[in-house]
Design a protein around this motif. Structure first.
Motif, short mmCIF file in Angstrom:
data_model
loop_
_atom_site.label_atom_id
_atom_site.label_comp_id
_atom_site.label_asym_id
_atom_site.label_seq_id
_atom_site.Cartn_x
_atom_site.Cartn_y
_atom_site.Cartn_z
N SER A 153 0.75 -1.21 0.04
CA SER A 153 0.04 -0.06 -0.15
C SER A 153 0.85 1.47 -0.23
CB SER A 153 -0.99 -0.08 1.30
OG SER A 153 -0.31 0.05 2.54
N LEU A 154 1.63 1.09 0.71
CA LEU A 154 3.01 2.06 0.75
C LEU A 154 3.40 2.72 -0.83
CD1 LEU A 154 4.65 4.63 2.32
CD2 LEU A 154 6.37 2.91 2.60
N LEU A 155 4.02 1.49 -1.25
CA LEU A 155 4.63 1.59 -2.58
C LEU A 155 3.54 2.03 -3.75
CD1 LEU A 155 7.04 -1.22 -2.57
CD2 LEU A 155 7.44 0.97 -2.40
N ARG A 156 2.29 1.85 -3.64
CA ARG A 156 1.23 2.01 -4.59
C ARG A 156 0.65 3.31 -4.43
NH1 ARG A 156 -0.18 -3.14 -3.32
NH2 ARG A 156 -1.93 -2.55 -2.04
N SER A 157 0.81 4.12 -3.15
CA SER A 157 0.25 5.16 -2.79
C SER A 157 0.82 6.56 -3.49
CB SER A 157 0.50 5.66 -1.31
OG SER A 157 -0.17 4.71 -0.46
N ASP A 158 0.04 7.44 -4.20
CA ASP A 158 0.49 8.49 -4.82
C ASP A 158 0.94 9.63 -3.92
OD1 ASP A 158 0.35 9.85 -7.49
OD2 ASP A 158 -0.80 11.16 -6.57
N GLU A 159 2.01 10.52 -4.50
CA GLU A 159 2.53 11.59 -3.78
C GLU A 159 1.30 12.37 -3.24
OE1 GLU A 159 5.85 12.41 -1.68
OE2 GLU A 159 5.53 10.78 -3.06
N SER A 160 0.18 12.66 -3.89
CA SER A 160 -0.95 13.55 -3.50
C SER A 160 -1.45 12.99 -2.31
CB SER A 160 -1.85 13.39 -4.51
OG SER A 160 -2.43 12.22 -4.92
N ARG A 217 13.28 -2.59 0.72
CA ARG A 217 14.18 -1.58 0.76
C ARG A 217 13.42 -0.43 -0.11
NH1 ARG A 217 17.35 -5.79 -1.08
NH2 ARG A 217 18.73 -6.60 0.21
N CYS A 218 12.71 -0.45 -1.07
CA CYS A 218 12.06 0.51 -1.76
C CYS A 218 11.21 1.32 -0.65
CB CYS A 218 11.20 0.15 -3.03
SG CYS A 218 12.37 -0.33 -4.29
N ALA A 219 10.46 0.28 -0.09
CA ALA A 219 9.41 0.90 1.08
C ALA A 219 10.21 1.70 2.14
CB ALA A 219 8.53 -0.09 1.45
N PHE A 220 11.36 1.39 2.51
CA PHE A 220 11.82 1.83 3.69
C PHE A 220 12.68 3.28 3.13
CE2 PHE A 220 16.53 2.95 5.35
CZ PHE A 220 16.19 2.70 6.68
N GLU A 221 13.46 3.31 1.84
CA GLU A 221 13.71 4.54 1.27
C GLU A 221 12.38 5.51 0.89
OE1 GLU A 221 16.71 5.60 0.44
OE2 GLU A 221 17.45 3.71 1.57
N ARG A 222 11.15 4.93 0.85
CA ARG A 222 10.09 5.74 0.63
C ARG A 222 9.72 6.50 1.76
NH1 ARG A 222 4.68 5.82 -2.32
NH2 ARG A 222 4.24 8.06 -2.50
N ILE A 223 9.61 5.68 2.92
CA ILE A 223 9.61 6.17 4.35
C ILE A 223 10.35 7.31 4.72
CG2 ILE A 223 9.97 5.49 6.91
CD1 ILE A 223 8.77 2.83 6.25
N LEU A 224 11.52 7.12 4.32
CA LEU A 224 12.75 8.36 4.63
C LEU A 224 12.24 9.62 3.93
CD1 LEU A 224 16.04 6.49 4.84
CD2 LEU A 224 14.54 6.94 6.65
N SER A 225 12.07 9.43 2.53
CA SER A 225 11.58 10.55 1.74
C SER A 225 10.27 11.31 2.13
CB SER A 225 11.54 9.82 0.42
OG SER A 225 10.75 10.97 -0.48
N ILE A 226 9.29 10.22 2.33
CA ILE A 226 8.12 11.10 2.88
C ILE A 226 8.39 11.82 4.29
CG2 ILE A 226 5.76 10.54 3.90
CD1 ILE A 226 5.70 8.19 1.72
N ASN A 227 9.05 11.10 5.19
CA ASN A 227 9.41 11.60 6.30
C ASN A 227 10.18 13.00 6.19
OD1 ASN A 227 7.84 9.76 7.98
ND2 ASN A 227 9.96 8.73 8.46
#
Length: 154
Positions: free
Chosen positions: A18-25, A64-74
């Motif tokens: 769900s995190l990886l499919r979520s749009d930035e909006s 790994r992709c989800a981890f990086e996305r977490i860091l980016s969103i935070n």
């Protein structure tokens, strides 16, 4: 929880998919709410065998992709805080710990204090108190906040 001094909190739970499919909006919208939003994601492991043993239908690459996305969103959103859980246990292969520690050490983030990761003991771990040195080792080796997540008593 709501008070006059602090904004109310919104707590959500999600999966790697769900995190990886979520749009930035989505995160832009959450950031604009009057809430401080906390989302917890069950990453569990970066080790393929551990993920298989847990029955998780994801790959280490997706973790790994989800981890990086977490860091980016935070980093990008002041009012959105994403945390994640990783498992620990005496029955886990050393590769699980090595890959998790490497993930934490290799990550680059300008704001390590906003990134919180929880270590969750597996219920089938026989000696939960004996996991504490592993928790301390992981905490000492990374630049993020790493906490022990207790669903049950040690």
């Amino acid at each position: 929880f709501e008070s006059r001094e602090t904004p109310p909190y919104l707590f959500l739970f999600g999966s790697v998919g769900s995190l990886l499919r979520s749009d930035e909006s989505l995160f832009e919208e959450l950031n604009g709410l009057r809430y401080r939003t906390y989302i917890n994601i069950g990453l569990e492991s970066v080790d393929r065998n551990t993920l298989k043993m847990l029955g998780k239908p994801i790959t280490p690459e997706k973790v790994r992709c989800a981890f990086e996305r977490i860091l980016s969103i935070n980093e990008a959103y002041e009012n959105v805080h994403i945390t994640a859980n990783f498992v620990i246990g005496d029955s886990l292969d050393p590769a699980h710990y090595q890959s998790m520690t490497a993930l934490f050490q290799e990550a680059a983030t300008p704001n390590p204090k906003k990134n919180v990761f929880y270590l969750s003991p597996l219920q089938n771990s026989s000696q939960k108190r004996e996991l504490l040195p592993a928790v301390r080792d992981i905490q000492a080796s990374c630049k993020f906040i790493v906490l022990l997540y207790l669903i049950q008593r040690l």
